[in-house]
Design a protein around this motif. Structure first.
Motif, PDB file in Angstrom:
ATOM      1  N   TRP A  87       0.691  -8.786   8.284  1.00 45.52           N
ATOM      2  CA  TRP A  87       0.682  -8.475   8.902  1.00 45.52           C
ATOM      3  C   TRP A  87       0.998  -8.731  10.149  1.00 45.52           C
ATOM      4  O   TRP A  87       1.211  -7.628  10.945  1.00 45.52           O
ATOM      5  CB  TRP A  87      -0.140  -7.546   8.597  1.00 45.52           C
ATOM      6  CG  TRP A  87      -0.244  -7.061   7.295  1.00 45.52           C
ATOM      7  CD1 TRP A  87       0.321  -6.347   6.878  1.00 45.52           C
ATOM      8  CD2 TRP A  87      -1.704  -6.306   6.947  1.00 45.52           C
ATOM      9  NE1 TRP A  87      -0.243  -5.826   5.695  1.00 45.52           N
ATOM     10  CE2 TRP A  87      -1.764  -4.916   5.497  1.00 45.52           C
ATOM     11  CE3 TRP A  87      -3.366  -6.471   7.163  1.00 45.52           C
ATOM     12  CZ2 TRP A  87      -2.253  -5.287   5.324  1.00 45.52           C
ATOM     13  CZ3 TRP A  87      -4.103  -5.543   6.665  1.00 45.52           C
ATOM     14  CH2 TRP A  87      -3.386  -4.935   5.410  1.00 45.52           C
TER      15      TRP A  87
ATOM     16  N   ILE B 252       4.436  -3.760   5.800  1.00 41.85           N
ATOM     17  CA  ILE B 252       2.925  -3.823   5.047  1.00 41.85           C
ATOM     18  C   ILE B 252       3.003  -3.948   3.875  1.00 41.85           C
ATOM     19  O   ILE B 252       1.610  -4.945   3.986  1.00 41.85           O
ATOM     20  CB  ILE B 252       2.406  -1.782   4.861  1.00 41.85           C
ATOM     21  CG1 ILE B 252       2.433  -1.505   6.214  1.00 41.85           C
ATOM     22  CG2 ILE B 252       0.902  -2.307   4.504  1.00 41.85           C
ATOM     23  CD1 ILE B 252       2.166  -0.118   6.450  1.00 41.85           C
ATOM     24  N   ILE B 253       3.562  -4.598   3.063  1.00 41.58           N
ATOM     25  CA  ILE B 253       3.485  -5.141   1.395  1.00 41.58           C
ATOM     26  C   ILE B 253       4.284  -6.678   1.547  1.00 41.58           C
ATOM     27  O   ILE B 253       5.822  -6.617   1.732  1.00 41.58           O
ATOM     28  CB  ILE B 253       4.052  -4.092   0.075  1.00 41.58           C
ATOM     29  CG1 ILE B 253       3.021  -2.449   0.365  1.00 41.58           C
ATOM     30  CG2 ILE B 253       3.967  -4.573  -0.548  1.00 41.58           C
ATOM     31  CD1 ILE B 253       4.024  -1.502  -0.371  1.00 41.58           C
ATOM     32  N   PRO B 254       3.879  -7.542   1.952  1.00 43.22           N
ATOM     33  CA  PRO B 254       4.202  -9.111   1.883  1.00 43.22           C
ATOM     34  C   PRO B 254       5.389  -9.382   0.408  1.00 43.22           C
ATOM     35  O   PRO B 254       4.881  -8.418  -1.069  1.00 43.22           O
ATOM     36  CB  PRO B 254       2.763  -9.893   1.729  1.00 43.22           C
ATOM     37  CG  PRO B 254       1.734  -9.051   1.021  1.00 43.22           C
ATOM     38  CD  PRO B 254       1.786  -7.508   1.621  1.00 43.22           C
ATOM     39  N   SER B 255       5.826  -9.875   0.163  1.00 49.03           N
ATOM     40  CA  SER B 255       6.432 -10.476  -0.685  1.00 49.03           C
ATOM     41  C   SER B 255       5.170 -11.780  -1.689  1.00 49.03           C
ATOM     42  O   SER B 255       5.002 -11.687  -0.947  1.00 49.03           O
ATOM     43  CB  SER B 255       8.267 -10.339  -0.858  1.00 49.03           C
ATOM     44  OG  SER B 255       8.131 -11.514   0.624  1.00 49.03           O
TER      45      SER B 255
ATOM     46  N   GLY C 193       8.269  -9.721   3.244  1.00 47.22           N
ATOM     47  CA  GLY C 193       8.036  -9.124   2.898  1.00 47.22           C
ATOM     48  C   GLY C 193       8.753  -7.141   2.448  1.00 47.22           C
ATOM     49  O   GLY C 193       9.708  -7.333   3.079  1.00 47.22           O
ATOM     50  N   VAL C 194       8.196  -7.045   1.224  1.00 45.30           N
ATOM     51  CA  VAL C 194       8.739  -5.897   1.051  1.00 45.30           C
ATOM     52  C   VAL C 194       9.136  -4.897   2.194  1.00 45.30           C
ATOM     53  O   VAL C 194      10.313  -4.307   2.224  1.00 45.30           O
ATOM     54  CB  VAL C 194       8.152  -5.239  -0.528  1.00 45.30           C
ATOM     55  CG1 VAL C 194       8.261  -3.920  -1.490  1.00 45.30           C
ATOM     56  CG2 VAL C 194       7.180  -6.494  -1.327  1.00 45.30           C
ATOM     57  N   THR C 195       7.837  -4.625   2.737  1.00 42.78           N
ATOM     58  CA  THR C 195       7.974  -3.007   3.721  1.00 42.78           C
ATOM     59  C   THR C 195       7.239  -4.369   5.062  1.00 42.78           C
ATOM     60  O   THR C 195       6.592  -5.476   4.861  1.00 42.78           O
ATOM     61  CB  THR C 195       7.179  -2.135   2.924  1.00 42.78           C
ATOM     62  OG1 THR C 195       5.457  -2.248   3.215  1.00 42.78           O
ATOM     63  CG2 THR C 195       7.673  -1.209   2.400  1.00 42.78           C
TER      64      THR C 195
ATOM     65  N   TRP D 168      -9.441  -4.195   5.376  1.00 50.14           N
ATOM     66  CA  TRP D 168      -9.129  -4.748   4.304  1.00 50.14           C
ATOM     67  C   TRP D 168      -9.318  -5.554   4.060  1.00 50.14           C
ATOM     68  O   TRP D 168     -10.101  -5.777   2.949  1.00 50.14           O
ATOM     69  CB  TRP D 168      -7.235  -4.819   4.809  1.00 50.14           C
ATOM     70  CG  TRP D 168      -6.808  -6.195   4.076  1.00 50.14           C
ATOM     71  CD1 TRP D 168      -6.443  -7.670   4.054  1.00 50.14           C
ATOM     72  CD2 TRP D 168      -6.925  -6.343   2.835  1.00 50.14           C
ATOM     73  NE1 TRP D 168      -6.195  -8.729   2.728  1.00 50.14           N
ATOM     74  CE2 TRP D 168      -6.192  -6.980   2.444  1.00 50.14           C
ATOM     75  CE3 TRP D 168      -5.815  -4.915   1.627  1.00 50.14           C
ATOM     76  CZ2 TRP D 168      -5.783  -7.918   0.934  1.00 50.14           C
ATOM     77  CZ3 TRP D 168      -5.773  -4.943   0.560  1.00 50.14           C
ATOM     78  CH2 TRP D 168      -5.609  -6.169  -0.345  1.00 50.14           C
TER      79      TRP D 168
ATOM     80  N   GLY E 183       4.384  -8.518   9.839  1.00 51.80           N
ATOM     81  CA  GLY E 183       4.248  -6.893   9.789  1.00 51.80           C
ATOM     82  C   GLY E 183       4.096  -6.264  10.651  1.00 51.80           C
ATOM     83  O   GLY E 183       4.417  -6.282  12.041  1.00 51.80           O
TER      84      GLY E 183
ATOM     85  N   VAL F 118      -2.422 -11.739   3.160  1.00 52.71           N
ATOM     86  CA  VAL F 118      -1.949 -10.074   3.422  1.00 52.71           C
ATOM     87  C   VAL F 118      -2.338 -10.257   5.046  1.00 52.71           C
ATOM     88  O   VAL F 118      -0.879  -9.840   5.463  1.00 52.71           O
ATOM     89  CB  VAL F 118      -2.473  -9.328   2.229  1.00 52.71           C
ATOM     90  CG1 VAL F 118      -2.224  -8.078   2.502  1.00 52.71           C
ATOM     91  CG2 VAL F 118      -2.480  -9.519   0.717  1.00 52.71           C
ATOM     92  N   GLN F 119      -3.210 -10.388   5.553  1.00 55.51           N
ATOM     93  CA  GLN F 119      -3.285  -9.821   6.703  1.00 55.51           C
ATOM     94  C   GLN F 119      -2.691 -10.488   7.592  1.00 55.51           C
ATOM     95  O   GLN F 119      -2.746 -10.342   9.011  1.00 55.51           O
ATOM     96  CB  GLN F 119      -4.513  -9.588   6.953  1.00 55.51           C
ATOM     97  CG  GLN F 119      -5.287 -10.620   6.396  1.00 55.51           C
ATOM     98  CD  GLN F 119      -5.768 -11.501   8.050  1.00 55.51           C
ATOM     99  OE1 GLN F 119      -5.872 -10.366   9.580  1.00 55.51           O
ATOM    100  NE2 GLN F 119      -6.127 -12.755   7.788  1.00 55.51           N
TER     101      GLN F 119
END
Length: 415
Positions: free
Chosen positions: A155, A78-81, A74-76, A369, A160, A151-152
């Protein structure tokens, strides 16, 4: 001796994971039979084609990119890699002997997770039945299983921000089932109802399915597969606590489905004066979805009641969507979406660590989302290639116009 015990536990937990995944894979057959039974004969082959195709696409896309998005660093929060192509690297008995805390094969985890993705996509298939273009649906499948779902999933199950907030969803009432229902709702809104479903004054005109025995068989197959869905989510079975947890999960899953069937049947009798089989079938699915967020803690009686509430809600939800002219031929949005929300909200009643705030955050985040990304994608597909067959094709049936093969050539009538 310790290393030998660890290796045995590793082998047992890996086998249990794989067996559970195989049970979930068999749910694809359940969805296929349920949908085939609840649509008209002239659309059966197209339903069969969609279901086997979506399963294959889901497996490939989750391998190519989805799994790495969902379980990457994950980048953050919220934002995955993202990275392409899942590798074949795996844990081994040697790693266990060396002190690794892994207790099952990495590839068995991928297999178990990929069948969940296919389950989510199967929910959409029934909701858009009898009027959607096959290739538009399959293209949507590529994006949903490769990107939107992972993506979700990152989280929550991937560690996430929802996981950090305390959101609890043991086996996917929200992450899988409400997710699929949200994408299906977006599709139904953009697609519109089947021709002849609603009258000019808002009256609802029933469009009977072609094969109730097949639909009932589909629900029984789903019921069986759900033991792998929920039971496998315990992730291991090689110690006493885990084995006892799996036993409770199996029993609670079974009783929640039973509660859903009985409650939906009674509700239908009170509302319509008849024992509506389709409502009973959806009641069973609603019961299964309702317990999926937390099957490992409630008592057997509580699990029955959780399922019963889901069974009541699904009847009112199906009727309510019809009043809004949202045409869902199999009741998927209600059985998986409405019941999925109830299942998530029921978790804090039994889990001391769970809070309604975290659950509501999860519901809003996953729905926003999924619905938002899906409706944008459906609108793009509609503008670029169209998503709905012509009125003439719909009247003739999608078996002939989309697939060129009739499922029941001796009995099919256009209507």
């Amino acid at each position: 001796m310790s290393a030998e015990i660890n290796e045995l536990a590793y082998a047992l937990d890996t086998f249990y994971f794989l067996l559970s995944g195989a049970l979930v894979m068999w749910m694809a057959a359940g969805f296929t039979m349920l949908e085939s039974g609840l649509v008209r004969a002239k659309n059966t082959t197209e339903i069969l084609t969609k279901n086997i195709s979506l399963y294959a696409i889901a497996c490939i896309m989750y391998m190519v990119i989805g799994y790495n998005i969902m379980y990457g660093a994950g980048v953050t929060s919220i934002i995955p890699s993202a990275s392409l192509i899942l590798g074949a690297a795996d844990n081994s008995a040697a790693a266990i002997a060396a002190g690794s805390d892994a207790y099952y094969s990495d590839i068995s985890d991928f297999f178990f997770q990929v069948v969940f993705v296919a389950t989510a996509m199967s929910i959409i298939s029934g909701a858009v039945a009898e009027r959607m273009k096959l290739w538009s649906f399959l293209l949507f499948t590529v994006i949903l299983t490769g990107v939107i779902y992972p993506v979700q999933g990152f989280w929550s199950w991937g560690g996430g921000f929802l996981d950090e907030a305390g959101f609890a969803d043991f086996a996917g009432s929200g992450i899988v089932h409400m997710f699929g229902a949200a994408a299906a709702l977006a599709a139904v809104i953009v697609l519109g109802p089947r021709k002849g479903k609603y009258g000019p004054n808002g009256e609802v005109k029933p469009i009977p399915g072609t094969n109730m025995p097949l639909a009932t068989l589909g629900v029984f197959i789903l019921w069986l597969g759900w033991f792998g869905f929920n039971g496998g989510s315990e992730l291991k079975v090689s110690d006493v606590d885990s084995a006892n947890a799996v036993a409770l999960i199996f029993a609670n899953t079974n009783l929640s489905a039973a509660g859903g069937v009985v409650a939906a049947l009674i509700t239908a009798k009170l509302m319509f004066g008849k024992a509506d089989l389709t409502m009973a079938l959806n009641g069973g699915i609603a019961g299964l979805v309702s317990i999926t967020a937390g099957p490992d803690v409630p008592s057997l009686l509580a699990a029955s009641l959780i399922g019963a509430v889901g069974g009541v809600l699904v009847v009112f939800s199906i009727v309510g969507l019809d009043k809004l002219k949202l045409d869902d031929p199999v009741g998927a949005i209600s059985a998986h979406g409405t019941a999925g929300i109830w299942g998530l909200l029921a978790v804090p009643l039994w889990y001391d660590a769970a809070t309604f705030g975290a659950q509501i955050l999860g519901i809003i985040s996953i729905f926003a989302w999924t619905f938002g990304a899906s409706i944008v994608l459906w609108l793009i597909l509609k503008a670029v290639m169209g998503i709905r067959v012509t009125e003439e094709e719909e009247m003739q049936g999608l078996d002939i116009t989309e697939c060129g093969v009739e499922a029941y050539p001796d009995f099919t009538k256009t209507q």
